[in-house]
Design a protein around this motif. Structure first.
Motif, PDB file in Angstrom:
ATOM      1  N   VAL A  16       0.863  -1.177   0.000  1.00 48.72           N
ATOM      2  CA  VAL A  16       0.000   0.000   0.000  1.00 48.72           C
ATOM      3  C   VAL A  16       0.906   1.235   0.000  1.00 48.72           C
ATOM      4  CG1 VAL A  16      -1.753   1.293   1.282  1.00 48.72           C
ATOM      5  CG2 VAL A  16      -1.797  -1.211   1.295  1.00 48.72           C
ATOM      6  N   ILE A  17       0.494   2.294  -0.683  1.00 50.33           N
ATOM      7  CA  ILE A  17       1.266   3.528  -0.671  1.00 50.33           C
ATOM      8  C   ILE A  17       0.935   4.320   0.591  1.00 50.33           C
ATOM      9  CG2 ILE A  17       1.829   5.661  -1.877  1.00 50.33           C
ATOM     10  CD1 ILE A  17       2.685   3.057  -3.278  1.00 50.33           C
TER      11      ILE A  17
ATOM     12  N   PRO B 253       6.569   9.405   3.548  1.00 52.23           N
ATOM     13  CA  PRO B 253       7.719   8.489   3.554  1.00 52.23           C
ATOM     14  C   PRO B 253       8.188   8.180   4.970  1.00 52.23           C
ATOM     15  CG  PRO B 253       8.385  10.688   2.855  1.00 52.23           C
ATOM     16  CD  PRO B 253       6.892  10.714   2.946  1.00 52.23           C
ATOM     17  N   LYS B 254       8.592   6.934   5.166  1.00 48.54           N
ATOM     18  CA  LYS B 254       9.124   6.519   6.459  1.00 48.54           C
ATOM     19  C   LYS B 254      10.288   5.552   6.231  1.00 48.54           C
ATOM     20  CE  LYS B 254       4.853   6.882   9.182  1.00 48.54           C
ATOM     21  NZ  LYS B 254       3.893   6.145  10.065  1.00 48.54           N
TER      22      LYS B 254
ATOM     23  N   LEU C 198       7.846   4.789   0.748  1.00 49.77           N
ATOM     24  CA  LEU C 198       6.393   4.935   0.617  1.00 49.77           C
ATOM     25  C   LEU C 198       5.672   3.604   0.485  1.00 49.77           C
ATOM     26  CD1 LEU C 198       6.037   7.978  -1.832  1.00 49.77           C
ATOM     27  CD2 LEU C 198       5.640   7.931   0.635  1.00 49.77           C
ATOM     28  N   PHE C 199       6.409   2.530   0.288  1.00 49.25           N
ATOM     29  CA  PHE C 199       5.780   1.233   0.040  1.00 49.25           C
ATOM     30  C   PHE C 199       5.580   0.510   1.365  1.00 49.25           C
ATOM     31  CE2 PHE C 199       5.660  -3.226  -1.476  1.00 49.25           C
ATOM     32  CZ  PHE C 199       4.649  -3.111  -2.412  1.00 49.25           C
TER      33      PHE C 199
ATOM     34  N   ASP D  73       3.659  -3.898   9.260  1.00 48.56           N
ATOM     35  CA  ASP D  73       3.437  -2.554   9.781  1.00 48.56           C
ATOM     36  C   ASP D  73       4.672  -1.684   9.583  1.00 48.56           C
ATOM     37  OD1 ASP D  73       2.029  -0.468  10.938  1.00 48.56           O
ATOM     38  OD2 ASP D  73       2.669  -0.978  12.983  1.00 48.56           O
ATOM     39  N   LYS D  74       5.330  -1.844   8.431  1.00 47.40           N
ATOM     40  CA  LYS D  74       6.524  -1.072   8.108  1.00 47.40           C
ATOM     41  C   LYS D  74       6.578  -0.846   6.601  1.00 47.40           C
ATOM     42  CE  LYS D  74       9.428  -2.923  11.863  1.00 47.40           C
ATOM     43  NZ  LYS D  74       9.450  -1.678  12.643  1.00 47.40           N
ATOM     44  N   THR D  75       7.285   0.204   6.217  1.00 54.39           N
ATOM     45  CA  THR D  75       7.587   0.387   4.805  1.00 54.39           C
ATOM     46  C   THR D  75       8.808  -0.447   4.451  1.00 54.39           C
ATOM     47  OG1 THR D  75       9.110   2.244   5.106  1.00 54.39           O
ATOM     48  CG2 THR D  75       6.745   2.761   4.921  1.00 54.39           C
TER      49      THR D  75
END
Length: 213
Positions: free
Chosen positions: A146-147, A151-152, A162-163, A169-171
């Motif tokens: 999900v986008i 950003p993280k 962003l992905f 529960d993380k990018t």
């Protein structure tokens, strides 16, 4: 010792590839080279309409120029709410400069007011192997996500910050490299390509596990 060229200058991809193949490559003698070993090869043409087109274009150009088997990937982000964009234009979504920050900013702008449940996306990777005798082989991997709204994370590259992967529960940029390199689209494509390489280069004994190609 077999030599295979990874048709890229992107050292982020090279590091991921080496990390994913480190354990397996000891099982059979392959020396991995990159375009940095062939400075006479200039920018590769990749103007196809699909990931498969672009991957094979790059692999074939390098195989012809060197006489050595070449492997290339074309990968990108496919966002459902944007009708599949940025797709094959992922690296140059915000312009030819291939600026990751600008690409991410444009993506967030395009998704303004799109609710979380409709921000579904997937990373796609197609690997192409071109042999000097003209034989061609492909493998493909997909990772669903999900986008995120912002950003993280500091790891990875490109759209990784962003992905977002709900299961973790993380990018991608927040995940430890050892986890990302097991679940990513590139890891999935590479697993399948390794099976093909074993069959092509070392047909005996046949691997016990046959991935879904």
């Amino acid at each position: 010792m077999y030599q295979i060229i990874l048709a890229t200058h992107n050292m982020g991809k090279v590091r991921e590839f080496e990390a994913m193949t480190g354990d397996q490559s000891s099982a059979f003698p392959i020396q991995w080279l990159t375009l940095r070993d062939f400075p006479h090869i200039t920018e590769l043409i990749e103007n196809g309409e699909t990931f498969r087109d672009n991957a094979m274009m790059k692999a074939e150009q390098v195989a012809r120029a060197t006489g050595i088997p070449a492997m290339a990937d074309d990968s990108g982000l496919v966002v459902d709410a944007l009708n599949g964009a940025p797709g094959v234009y992922s690296a140059r979504y915000a312009g030819e400069s291939k600026d990751s920050q600008r690409n991410n900013e444009k993506l967030l702008h395009e998704l303004t007011n799109v609710p979380p449940e409709k921000r579904t996306a997937r990373f796609v990777c197609v690997l192409a192997l071109a042999l000097p005798d003209g034989q061609k082989f492909f493998s493909e991997g997909v990772c669903q996500g999900v986008i995120a709204a912002e950003p993280k994370g500091e790891g990875g590259f490109g759209y990784d910050p962003l992905f977002y992967l709900p299961a973790y529960d993380k990018t991608f940029a927040e995940l430890p490299a050892e986890i990302k390199n097991k679940i990513s689209h590139r890891a999935s494509a590479m697993e399948k390509m390794f099976f093909l390489l074993r069959v092509l280069l070392f047909p005996e004994p046949e691997p016990m596990y046959r991935p879904n190609l």
